[in-house]
Design a protein around this motif. Structure first.
Motif, short mmCIF file in Angstrom:
data_model
loop_
_atom_site.label_atom_id
_atom_site.label_comp_id
_atom_site.label_asym_id
_atom_site.label_seq_id
_atom_site.Cartn_x
_atom_site.Cartn_y
_atom_site.Cartn_z
N ASP A 85 0.82 -1.20 0.00
CA ASP A 85 0.00 0.00 0.00
C ASP A 85 0.86 1.26 0.00
N SER A 86 1.91 1.25 0.80
CA SER A 86 2.81 2.39 0.84
C SER A 86 3.51 2.59 -0.50
N TYR A 87 3.92 1.49 -1.11
CA TYR A 87 4.62 1.55 -2.39
C TYR A 87 3.71 2.06 -3.50
N LEU A 88 2.52 1.49 -3.62
CA LEU A 88 1.61 1.86 -4.70
C LEU A 88 1.11 3.30 -4.55
N THR A 89 0.84 3.71 -3.32
CA THR A 89 0.40 5.08 -3.09
C THR A 89 1.46 6.08 -3.54
N ALA A 90 2.71 5.77 -3.24
CA ALA A 90 3.81 6.65 -3.64
C ALA A 90 4.00 6.64 -5.16
N GLU A 91 3.84 5.48 -5.79
CA GLU A 91 3.98 5.40 -7.24
C GLU A 91 2.92 6.23 -7.94
N THR A 92 1.69 6.16 -7.44
CA THR A 92 0.60 6.94 -8.04
C THR A 92 0.82 8.43 -7.81
N ALA A 93 1.25 8.79 -6.62
CA ALA A 93 1.53 10.20 -6.33
C ALA A 93 2.62 10.74 -7.24
N ALA A 94 3.60 9.91 -7.56
CA ALA A 94 4.70 10.33 -8.43
C ALA A 94 4.20 10.59 -9.85
N LYS A 95 3.18 9.84 -10.27
CA LYS A 95 2.61 10.06 -11.61
C LYS A 95 1.83 11.36 -11.66
N GLY A 96 1.30 11.78 -10.51
CA GLY A 96 0.50 13.00 -10.44
C GLY A 96 -0.98 12.70 -10.39
N ILE A 97 -1.66 13.18 -9.36
CA ILE A 97 -3.09 12.93 -9.17
C ILE A 97 -3.90 14.13 -9.64
N THR A 98 -4.95 13.86 -10.40
CA THR A 98 -5.86 14.91 -10.86
C THR A 98 -7.16 14.80 -10.08
N ARG A 138 -8.88 11.42 -9.00
CA ARG A 138 -9.56 11.42 -7.71
C ARG A 138 -11.02 11.83 -7.92
N CYS A 139 -11.92 10.88 -7.71
CA CYS A 139 -13.36 11.12 -7.80
C CYS A 139 -14.02 10.02 -6.97
N ASP A 140 -15.34 9.96 -6.96
CA ASP A 140 -15.99 8.93 -6.15
C ASP A 140 -15.76 7.53 -6.72
N ALA A 141 -15.91 7.38 -8.04
CA ALA A 141 -15.75 6.04 -8.64
C ALA A 141 -15.20 6.15 -10.05
N ILE A 142 -14.38 5.19 -10.40
CA ILE A 142 -13.96 5.03 -11.80
C ILE A 142 -14.54 3.71 -12.30
N VAL A 143 -14.75 3.63 -13.60
CA VAL A 143 -15.33 2.43 -14.20
C VAL A 143 -14.24 1.61 -14.86
N ASN A 144 -14.25 0.33 -14.57
CA ASN A 144 -13.30 -0.62 -15.15
C ASN A 144 -13.99 -1.47 -16.20
N ALA A 145 -13.40 -1.55 -17.37
CA ALA A 145 -13.91 -2.43 -18.42
C ALA A 145 -13.39 -3.83 -18.15
N ALA A 146 -14.20 -4.63 -17.48
CA ALA A 146 -13.79 -5.95 -17.00
C ALA A 146 -14.19 -7.05 -17.98
#
Length: 258
Positions: free
Chosen positions: A58-71, A94-102
């Motif tokens: 969780d710590s690793y992925l959160t940092a990786e996403t932050a490095a990409k830049g959050i909108t 960053r929003c309430d929900a994103i949709v995944n094409a599963a």
């Protein structure tokens, strides 16, 4: 631990889980390690893991996403009332929900480092997302039907929830049934969002790409279905159409420009 140490720790633990990969050499460069880590996460079956693993992941992925830049979706300007268009990586929104094409199995893409959105979302959400999806499918007792959806927490993504929907796969010429099923995906996702009380949702381009739905027709169905849903139901939700390619941005902008 720094990011490199966290990444290597995660790789080590995932390799221990997979006897068939014992002896596999770990790349010395960071990009090679990132590819290996993602690939190992992609092929990992849905099962529980230790609290220590999750804390590091969780710590690793959160940092990786932050490095990409959050909108933050609140920074966007609507093109029409309640309708937004955003070009970028949906895993950084960053929003309430994103949709995944599963796919109908609903537990993510198992192809190592595949470029589909299903793989991307699971990779940056972390291994708990697959487990959550698997538990939903076990309770349901069968694969998800095309045009239907399920909702899960988003875990390490900046959004709150992921809504997984199964779009139609186009084989040969496009049919009216394909179009009906795609429209059903959008309605089903909005129904789940309303039931959950969400105020914002970001749609990817469902069924295009790997599922071969023509991009322009898919965009027309997406915009028309969402607009009709909002008018008929009066639900106050902000809808973001997320695109990645320039050609899709042009298509959606034309449809959304008054």
């Amino acid at each position: 631990m720094n990011q490199s140490e966290k990444r290597q720790s995660l790789i080590h633990e995932l390799l221990k889980e997979a006897p068939e990969f014992q002896g596999l050499s770990v790349p010395s460069d960071s990009e090679g390690q990132k590819q290996l880590l993602r690939g190992l996460m992609n092929i990992r079956p849905p099962r529980k893991c230790s609290r220590e693993f999750l804390e590091i992941q969780d710590s690793y992925l959160t940092a990786e996403t932050a490095a990409k830049g959050i909108t933050d979706f609140s920074e966007l300007t609507p093109l029409k009332e309640a309708l937004y268009l955003w070009q970028g990586d949906i895993t950084t929104l960053r929003c309430d929900a994103i949709v995944n094409a599963a796919n109908s199995g609903m537990t993510g893409c198992y192809v190592p480092n595949h470029r589909c959105i299903d793989n991307c979302i699971h990779s940056f959400a972390g291994v708990e997302l697959r487990l959550a999806c698997n538990e939903l499918m076990k309770r349901q007792g069968h694969e998800e039907l095309t045009g239907q959806s399920k909702i899960t927490p988003a875990f390490n993504l900046p959004c709150k929830y992921v809504i997984h929907t199964v779009g139609p796969i186009v084989h040969g010429p496009l049919t009216s049934r394909d179009c009906e099923l795609l429209a059903s995906c959008y309605r089903s996702c909005l129904d789940l969002a309303a039931k959950q009380g969400l105020t914002s949702i970001a749609f990817c381009c469902i069924s295009t790409g790997e599922f071969h739905f023509p991009n322009e027709t898919a965009a027309e169905i997406a915009v028309e279905t969402v607009e009709n849903y909002l008018k008929e139901n009066g639900y106050p939700i902000k809808v973001i159409f997320n695109v990645f390619k320039d050609e899709d941005f042009i298509i959606y902008k034309k449809l959304l420009t008054p």
